[in-house]
Write an enzyme that holds these catalytic residues in place. Structure first.
Site, PDB file in Angstrom:
ATOM      1  N   GLU A 196      49.696  52.609  18.778  1.00  0.00           N
ATOM      2  CA  GLU A 196      50.670  52.138  17.804  1.00  0.00           C
ATOM      3  C   GLU A 196      50.376  52.546  16.359  1.00  0.00           C
ATOM      4  O   GLU A 196      50.058  51.688  15.521  1.00  0.00           O
ATOM      5  CB  GLU A 196      50.814  50.616  17.898  1.00  0.00           C
ATOM      6  CG  GLU A 196      51.311  50.153  19.248  1.00  0.00           C
ATOM      7  CD  GLU A 196      51.752  48.688  19.262  1.00  0.00           C
ATOM      8  OE1 GLU A 196      51.496  47.968  18.288  1.00  0.00           O
ATOM      9  OE2 GLU A 196      52.374  48.274  20.264  1.00  0.00           O
TER      10      GLU A 196
ATOM     11  N   GLU B  28      51.910  48.772  27.539  1.00  0.00           N
ATOM     12  CA  GLU B  28      51.807  47.335  27.219  1.00  0.00           C
ATOM     13  C   GLU B  28      53.143  46.651  27.426  1.00  0.00           C
ATOM     14  O   GLU B  28      54.188  47.179  27.037  1.00  0.00           O
ATOM     15  CB  GLU B  28      51.455  47.105  25.739  1.00  0.00           C
ATOM     16  CG  GLU B  28      50.019  47.221  25.375  1.00  0.00           C
ATOM     17  CD  GLU B  28      49.767  46.884  23.910  1.00  0.00           C
ATOM     18  OE1 GLU B  28      50.453  46.004  23.351  1.00  0.00           O
ATOM     19  OE2 GLU B  28      48.872  47.515  23.330  1.00  0.00           O
TER      20      GLU B  28
HETATM   21  C1  NOJ Z   1      50.638  45.533  20.341  1.00  0.00           C
HETATM   22  C2  NOJ Z   1      49.186  45.886  20.198  1.00  0.00           C
HETATM   23  O1  NOJ Z   1      48.853  47.114  20.745  1.00  0.00           O
HETATM   24  C3  NOJ Z   1      48.266  44.805  20.711  1.00  0.00           C
HETATM   25  O2  NOJ Z   1      47.048  44.981  20.058  1.00  0.00           O
HETATM   26  C4  NOJ Z   1      48.892  43.448  20.463  1.00  0.00           C
HETATM   27  O3  NOJ Z   1      48.013  42.411  20.735  1.00  0.00           O
HETATM   28  C5  NOJ Z   1      50.114  43.332  21.359  1.00  0.00           C
HETATM   29  N1  NOJ Z   1      51.005  44.443  21.138  1.00  0.00           N
HETATM   30  C6  NOJ Z   1      50.882  42.028  21.187  1.00  0.00           C
HETATM   31  O4  NOJ Z   1      51.359  41.904  19.900  1.00  0.00           O
END
Ligand code: NOJ
Length: 445
Positions: A163, A351
């Site tokens: 990200e 994710e």
């Molecule tokens: C995005 C991120 O990659 C991760 O670190 C975060 O905890 C989750 N999504 C949830 O927000």
């Protein structure tokens, strides 16, 4: 509706969010270690110093994964644990920690997917300007080389970065995340360019060391626009890939890597900020990706009104998660379809998951039925998409409750509950559900 036979069912975590061991051995500091020391930045002053203590309890965690039938695990390497100064000497202790973890996973029959950088930027490099420094792509290339040399024998899947939307947009633009900077667009755009150069250099370096079989991808924060009606399909797709002078969208990050070009709206934005990306940089940025990873939790519906694309305010009846994100399972159908239609590359959901307000009940159980419902809804949508475009895997965020950045430990995303006082792990009801999803290859959703 079916997932492919070799579909990769996994879980995801990230180093700073679970490891702890922030000051163990010769580990160098990173921007989260230091940034979280200032009061007022993180919910109730929480810090990841100990976290889930995965640094000491990783064997127990791998055993739990094995028990749940998890076959794939996405983890990240803490850059300054491996290279205390960000570049230069490899820490023997840091290397040994990850080697022990990788051996444990291999012995348990779990395939590791290693993210090189999940936001924990080495503090020493940050002091030299971090992503603003023109040498930052070379620093990252050196780090990638060292990761590949140290761990390549155990790792077949690398994710270059997690990200960039967030560690650049939130970390350098809005100041909500470490290193908590609020730079002008002119500077943030240069950081973006350095991040992209870093990806390009790292991709080439890893392939040189690991050979032709290695698979390399990136994990994008991907929040697609969704069509309110079937007639809005093209409108939503078009909107998904516009940038609107934001660092949080998708094509700013993926077009340069996949096509070797910035999207036209970004070029205009760069020009306004006196930046013309050199052509020779673009050929270095352009990379071969074996898959695009998308981290998707929701999306926003759009439609057309009076000739303009407008976003639709969700009805009060739409459920919201503890992050105040709308439960919009359609994002798992339209999101991958739009990505594939633009980039024609295999996809992996790196994710997806849900934060809930929940706690252990008086009987010691966490009956998180809303998480099970969420997973069912989102996986049904994903399976519909998988019938139409190549989706190779799904990684649930997260294996275990953890440090949710500026929200500290207040948000619970895990399949496994952690008592942060004692470190005790407890399987939630959703963990058993996910076990049955994996065992049935998604047939039970
Ligand atoms: C995005 C991120 O990659 C991760 O670190 C975060 O905890 C989750 N999504 C949830 O927000």
């Amino acid at each position: 509706m079916a997932f492919s036979k070799d579909f990769a069912w996994g879980v995801s975590t990230a180093a700073y969010q679970i490891e702890g061991g922030a000051f163990e051995g010769d580990k160098g500091l990173n921007v989260w270690d230091v940034g979280s020391m200032t009061e007022g930045r993180i919910f109730e002053g929480h810090r990841g110093d100990v976290g889930c203590d995965h640094f000491h309890r990783f064997r127990e965690d791998v055993a739990l994964m094995k028990k749940l039938g998890i076959k794939h695990y996405r983890l990240s390497v803490n850059w300054s644990r491996l290279l205390p100064h960000g570049v230069g000497k490899v820490s023997e202790e840091g290397e040994e920690f990850y080697l022990s973890l990788l051996r444990e996973l291999t012995d348990a029959g779990i395939t590791p997917w290693v993210t090189l950088f999940h936001w924990d930027y080495p503090y020493e490099l940050y002091q030299k300007g971090g992503w603003l420094n023109g040498n930052s792509p070379a620093w990252f290339e050196e780090y990638a080389q060292k990761v590949a040399v140290c761990f390549g024998q155990y790792v077949g899947n690398f994710i270059l970065m997690n990200e960039p939307q967030c560690f650049i947009g939130l970390g350098h633009g809005s100041g909500a995340h470490a290193p908590f900077l609020k730079l002008p667009d002119r500077d943030v755009l240069r950081c973006c360019h350095n991040v992209l150069l870093a990806c390009g250099r790292a991709e080439k370096a890893i392939r040189k060391i690991c050979g032709t079989d290695v698979k390399i991808g990136i994990a994008e924060a991907y929040w697609p626009a969704l069509p309110l009606t079937e007639g809005d399909y093209e409108v939503a797709k078009n909107e998904t890939f516009l940038n609107h002078r934001s660092f949080g969208r998708t094509s700013l990050w993926l077009d340069p890597i996949v096509f070797g070009k910035y999207p036209s709206d970004v070029l205009v934005w760069m020009k306004e900020n006196d930046f013309v990306p050199p052509l020779r940089d673009m050929s270095l940025i352009r990379s071969k990706l074996d898959f695009i990873g998308f981290n998707t939790y929701s999306g926003d519906y759009v439609t057309v009104k009076e000739g303009k694309t407008v976003s639709v305010t969700p009805a009060p009846s739409v459920p919201k998660t503890d992050m105040r994100w709308n439960v919009h399972p359609d994002c798992m159908y339209y999101g991958p379809k739009f990505l594939y239609e633009r980039y024609s590359l295999p996809l992996v959901c790196t994710e997806n998951g849900v934060a809930l307000t929940e706690w252990k009940d008086l009987n010691g159980k966490i009956l998180d039925y809303s998480r099970i419902d969420f997973l069912k809804r989102y996986l049904k949508s994903l399976s519909r998409a998988a019938d139409e475009v190549p989706i190779q895997g799904y990684f649930q965020w997260s294996f275990i409750d953890n440090f949710e950045w500026a929200e500290g430990f207040s948000k619970k995303f895990g399949l496994v509950h952690v008592d942060y006082e004692t470190g005790e792990r407890t399987l939630k009801e959703s963990a058993n559900f996910y076990k049955s999803v994996i065992a049935s290859n998604g047939e039970n959703i």
